[in-house]
Design an enzyme around this catalytic site. Structure first.
Site, PDB file in Angstrom:
ATOM      1  CE1 TYR B 277      -3.159   3.001   0.801  1.00 24.23           C
ATOM      2  CE2 TYR B 277      -4.519   1.081   1.232  1.00 24.23           C
ATOM      3  CZ  TYR B 277      -4.402   2.430   0.968  1.00 24.23           C
ATOM      4  OH  TYR B 277      -5.536   3.198   0.881  1.00 24.23           O
ATOM      5  CE1 TYR B 325      -5.314   0.355 -11.854  1.00 24.53           C
ATOM      6  CE2 TYR B 325      -4.848  -0.067  -9.544  1.00 24.53           C
ATOM      7  CZ  TYR B 325      -5.597  -0.314 -10.672  1.00 24.53           C
ATOM      8  OH  TYR B 325      -6.601  -1.245 -10.629  1.00 24.53           O
TER       9      TYR B 325
END
Ligand SMILES: [Zn+2]
Lengths: 125, 379
Positions: B277, B325
């Site tokens: 993450y 992204y």
């Protein structure tokens, strides 16, 4: 910003109004406790008493916020710090009246942010 | 031995700006696509897992919308790492024989809604932090970054390498929000948000949703996609507010990581691909160290010079990450989607990590508050 003062936080905010930084201490294990709560997070006993902190501490970390949201936007840039009080608890706060580095000594000074009187800290001269 | 569980279908909804979608339609379209990949239908789903702040109970709201009445509901919300925790919980339920097929879903329209940081009163423990105006979550991560740099002498240049490699991966991903290459200098020259974090040290703010389908081992012969086996998982929390984090440089990954790796019987050098993450560049450095991929203070060197980028020796965040992204508020489900695709060998060319057989997926939630780690293996 609206602060929803509750039964556990009232003593703290009453202290702020009186110019004091009030925290708790556990009578069983001796640990200072902040934020206020109904049990000691170290030994989980409920014998907590209020004390007035010395108002002295050390900068554990800080950041200068160049962008902030909502009612804080017009206050940027400002410095938010994590201060380790000499009593042994850490609190989030603002630095006023100067700049700081990590490890610097600081002392209590009340100041206003978004309409609230808050316990803040200034560099020790 | 209890029956194993595997990921048998994954999908994203439309990402980026999705004014034509709601949080529910995102989850529905992603769920339809993920189930189709598995060759399963809604009638097969007997466990539903979701997290979000858009309903008082997202799990039952989503079940109603999808027209299903699952016998197992899990609305665990521990922030962006919720979906890695859902995998752990789903595997436990499958191993226990409670369910056969689990659907994990997420949706967010935060970019379209401009819903972050709406005014609301500071309640409970928030009243000792929020009145100071620290922008959240970036300000909390900035506090950690400053302390980390102070303790270890790590520089903003070293931190920026995480964003540069993420963008290099994003350039290979047609679904990525930003695909133009950036340099370390670009990161340092981008707007200062909260010292020492610049705009390009921070994740995107996008819309988007996703879904992951897990099935019990005895259902694998029926499923259309090659299963990706869940080999281990772990989760924990260290604090809620940043002032209560015991050590700003050590995250819960120091517990959830070893728990997952021990369960899987694997060690650090076994992984072919790692999805971590990346809410902020600092998140990745702290996580790499807490997981034990390198020693405290060494993560800056660990990510140097494209080591984690395409063709690098430590392929990480191979979709471009939350930095380049997509990042619709709670990013964890996209880590699982990407790792599954890598282990199935879905991609062509440089986007595919060669012979990817073992993946580590690591979610972080809140302000470094919760972590959950999942070890996945090619089925
Ligand atoms: Zn105690």
């Amino acid at each position: 910003m609206e602060i929803a003062v509750d039964t556990e936080s009232r003593e703290f905010w009453d202290g702020v109004a009186a110019g004091e930084l009030r925290i708790q201490r556990c009578e069983a294990c001796g640990h200072a406790v902040f934020y206020p709560r109904a049990l000691c997070p170290s030994c989980h006993c409920d014998r907590l008493v209020w004390i007035v902190a010395s108002g002295r501490g050390e900068v554990y970390s800080y950041t200068v916020a160049h962008r902030a949201f909502g009612e804080f936007a017009t206050e940027a840039p400002f410095t938010v710090a994590l201060v380790d009080l000499d009593e042994g608890v850490r609190m989030l706060t603002r630095i006023v009246g100067g700049t700081v580095a990590i490890g610097d000594r600081v002392e209590l000074e009340f100041a206003t942010a978004a309409g609230n009187q808050l316990p803040c800290f200034r560099p020790v001269a | 031995m209890s029956r194993r569980a595997g990921i048998v279908g994954v999908a994203e909804s439309d990402l980026g700006k999705t004014p034509h979608l709601t949080v529910l339609s995102q989850q529905a379209t992603a769920s339809v696509a993920a189930l189709a990949e598995a060759g399963l239908g809604f009638a097969d789903v007997d466990g539903l897992f979701t997290a979000g702040g858009w309903s008082w109970s997202p799990a039952i709201a989503l079940a109603e919308y999808l027209g299903i009445q699952p016998k197992h509901l899990d609305g665990t919300n521990i922030g962006g790492s919720s979906f890695e925790a859902h995998v752990g919980h789903a595997v436990a339920a499958i191993e226990a024989g409670l369910i056969d097929v689990a659907l994990i879903a997420y949706g967010s329209t935060q970019r379209t809604d401009r819903s972050r940081n709406q005014p609301r009163p500071a309640t409970l423990a928030e009243q000792y932090e929020r009145p100071y105006g620290l922008p959240t979550p970036v300000g909390a991560y900035a506090l950690a970054a400053n302390r980390y740099m102070y303790e270890h002498g790590v520089t903003s240049e070293q931190m920026a390498e995480v964003a540069v490699s993420a963008r290099d991966w994003a350039a290979l991903n047609p679904k990525a929000y930003y695909r133009d290459p950036i340099t370390v200098d670009d990161v340092l020259a981008s707007e200062m948000i909260c010292e020492p974090l610049h705009k390009l040290d921070c994740c995107l703010v996008t819309d988007g949703g996703g879904a992951v389908v897990l099935a019990a081992e005895d259902r694998w012969p029926d499923v259309a996609a090659r299963p990706v086996v869940v080999l281990g998982h772990g989760e924990t929390t260290t604090h809620n507010g940043i002032a209560q984090m015991p050590d700003l440089t050590v995250t819960g990954a120091a517990r959830s990581g070893p728990a997952a790796m021990t369960m899987a019987g694997v060690s650090h050098t076994d992984f072919d691909v790692v999805e971590i993450y990346d809410s902020f560049t600092i998140t990745v450095l702290l996580t790499l160290e807490s997981l034990g991929f390198c020693k405290p203070g060494e993560a800056g060197d660990f990510v140097r010079a494209g080591r984690t980028g395409p063709g690098g020796e430590f392929p990480m965040n191979t979709n471009g990450g939350g930095l380049s992204y997509t990042h619709p508020g709670m990013y964890g489900i996209f880590l699982l989607i990407e790792a599954t695709r890598q282990l199935r060998g879905d991609f062509a060319g440089a986007r595919q990590v060669t012979d990817a057989e073992l993946a580590l997926v690591h979610g972080t939630g809140g302000v470094l508050s919760s972590t959950s780690t999942v070890v996945l293996g090619r089925g």
